[in-house]
Design a protein around this motif. Structure first.
Motif, PDB file in Angstrom:
ATOM      1  N   MET A 106       0.812  -1.340   0.043  1.00  0.00           N
ATOM      2  CA  MET A 106      -0.031   0.064   0.010  1.00  0.00           C
ATOM      3  C   MET A 106       0.788   1.397   0.054  1.00  0.00           C
ATOM      4  SD  MET A 106      -1.395   0.613   3.781  1.00  0.00           S
ATOM      5  CE  MET A 106      -0.841   1.961   4.575  1.00  0.00           C
ATOM      6  N   SER A 107       2.124   1.308   0.594  1.00  0.00           N
ATOM      7  CA  SER A 107       2.942   2.440   0.634  1.00  0.00           C
ATOM      8  C   SER A 107       4.363   1.923   0.565  1.00  0.00           C
ATOM      9  CB  SER A 107       2.698   3.280   1.850  1.00  0.00           C
ATOM     10  OG  SER A 107       3.473   4.535   1.860  1.00  0.00           O
ATOM     11  N   ASP A 108       5.182   2.858   0.251  1.00  0.00           N
ATOM     12  CA  ASP A 108       6.743   2.793   0.643  1.00  0.00           C
ATOM     13  C   ASP A 108       7.318   3.338   1.667  1.00  0.00           C
ATOM     14  OD1 ASP A 108       7.348   0.963  -1.619  1.00  0.00           O
ATOM     15  OD2 ASP A 108       7.545   2.584  -3.040  1.00  0.00           O
ATOM     16  N   GLN A 109       6.266   4.059   2.373  1.00  0.00           N
ATOM     17  CA  GLN A 109       6.524   4.711   3.353  1.00  0.00           C
ATOM     18  C   GLN A 109       6.336   4.104   4.836  1.00  0.00           C
ATOM     19  OE1 GLN A 109       4.475   8.205   2.856  1.00  0.00           O
ATOM     20  NE2 GLN A 109       5.762   9.259   1.488  1.00  0.00           N
ATOM     21  N   GLU A 110       7.141   4.119   5.874  1.00  0.00           N
ATOM     22  CA  GLU A 110       6.860   3.418   7.034  1.00  0.00           C
ATOM     23  C   GLU A 110       5.580   3.899   7.656  1.00  0.00           C
ATOM     24  OE1 GLU A 110       9.315   3.338  10.630  1.00  0.00           O
ATOM     25  OE2 GLU A 110      10.734   3.401   9.138  1.00  0.00           O
ATOM     26  N   PRO A 166       0.433   6.506  -1.165  1.00  0.00           N
ATOM     27  CA  PRO A 166       0.365   5.070  -1.831  1.00  0.00           C
ATOM     28  C   PRO A 166       1.627   4.891  -2.645  1.00  0.00           C
ATOM     29  CG  PRO A 166      -1.684   6.615  -2.434  1.00  0.00           C
ATOM     30  CD  PRO A 166      -0.656   7.409  -1.751  1.00  0.00           C
ATOM     31  N   ALA A 167       1.953   3.558  -2.909  1.00  0.00           N
ATOM     32  CA  ALA A 167       3.115   3.167  -3.422  1.00  0.00           C
ATOM     33  C   ALA A 167       2.944   3.293  -4.939  1.00  0.00           C
ATOM     34  CB  ALA A 167       3.495   1.710  -3.330  1.00  0.00           C
ATOM     35  N   PRO A 168       4.016   3.621  -5.762  1.00  0.00           N
ATOM     36  CA  PRO A 168       3.942   3.677  -7.197  1.00  0.00           C
ATOM     37  C   PRO A 168       3.052   2.933  -8.152  1.00  0.00           C
ATOM     38  CG  PRO A 168       6.124   4.108  -6.667  1.00  0.00           C
ATOM     39  CD  PRO A 168       5.427   3.593  -5.416  1.00  0.00           C
TER      40      PRO A 168
END
Ligand code: GDP
Length: 301
Positions: free
Chosen positions: A129-133, A170-172
């Protein structure tokens, strides 16, 4: 093209049916990441790994966690040398987690997962869902806890008062994938801790409003099929029922599949969602999974 929003137990069962009735290459799975964290020095992405192992045919279906028939030599040895693990990680599972951790020294999580799924021969795309923590905080009568602290160390027992997670980008590929889908499927996953974090992003919600979205209720007969969804829904002020789930998704949901046991709620749910279908939604075997996949995909297969 179908996008599927997933957690790590109910939706992976549905995915097993979906890949039997449609081309796996036409499926993109967008997976919850709020439970991700480092354990024993390795990066653990519980829901992503379960989806990946499911689609690779190596998931342990007794627990919906880890690799089937795994050994636990490292886990047991760590205990012997006074370094017990919070999570029981098998050896084969650990190897893949180490690989992901090493890949993440140079690549974002989404790229690391894409490399792994290709190596495992998985044709469907898997996007975190995301590349962020992003961490989930569970406020209980015994204080604030991380997800695993609540579920593993405290066995999900404390009363839950609140659940929160920070918003992340959101992730790419996620927004494009939703926009380009003939249908987005919200699998039977925990609406608060698995799907909730994915749909909390305003751009994801906007994209969902512009495509056909179908969901399967994870609540059957006023109880979740498994896991702590009841406690979480209650804490967030939602009725523990298919109607309660419908009210969470109502802004963008076009079709809702509920279980035969919940036929009495159909009329009330139809006030929120235009199309309600009733079928057996408990997936005990491959026939159940295929039937449910056919039901939700309808004329798309
Ligand atoms: P988690 O990440 O392990 O919490 O897994 P998910 O969020 O993907 O799934 C948990 C939800 O799946 C629970 O709320 C269950 O009620 C639901 N679930 C599990 N198996 C089934 C099933 O066979 N049918 C339905 N309808 N729901 C299921």
């Amino acid at each position: 093209m179908i996008s599927v929003l997933s957690g790590g137990t109910g939706t992976p069962k549905l995915l097993q049916g979906m890949v039997q009735v449609m081309d796996p290459e036409d499926i993109t799975v967008i997976v919850n990441t709020v439970e991700n964290d480092y354990f024993s020095g390795v990066y653990v992405a519980p829901d992503v790994d379960t989806v990946m192992y499911t689609l690779a045919g190596i998931i342990n279906e007794d627990t919906w966690y880890g690799v089937k028939n795994d050994s636990f030599i490292t886990h047991d040895r760590l205990k012997e040398i006074g370094c017990p693990e919070t999570l029981r990680i098998g050896d084969r599972d650990r190897a893949l987690k180490i690989q992901k951790t090493l890949l993440m020294e140079k690549e974002p999580l989404s790229k690391a997962i894409d490399i792994q799924r290709k190596e495992l021969g998985i044709k469907s795309r898997i996007i975190p869902m995301s590349d962020q923590e992003s961490h989930i905080t569970i406020t209980t009568e015994a204080g604030e806890m991380e997800f695993h602290e609540f579920l593993v160390e405290n066995q999900g027992k404390p009363e839950v008062q609140d659940i929160s997670y920070q918003n992340v980008d959101p992730a790419p590929g996620i927004i494009e994938s939703i926009k380009n889908s003939d249908m987005v499927i919200i699998g039977p996953s925990n609406p608060i801790t698995s799907i909730g974090p994915i749909i909390s992003d305003k751009n994801v919600r906007k994209a969902l409003q512009n495509v056909y979205v179908a969901a399967i209720s994870p609540i059957v007969g006023y109880q979740p099929v498994s896991g702590p969804a009841a406690k979480f829904m209650d804490a967030m002020g939602h009725e523990i029922s298919s109607l309660g789930v419908a009210s969470i998704y109502k802004d963008f949901l076009d079709k809702f599949i509920i279980d035969l046991e919940d036929v009495d709620s159909q009329e009330e749910i139809e006030k929120l969602i235009s199309k309600v279908m009733i079928t057996q939604t408990i997936m005990r075997n491959m026939t159940d999974k295929i039937n449910l996949a056919r039901c939700i995909l309808g004329e798309n297969v």
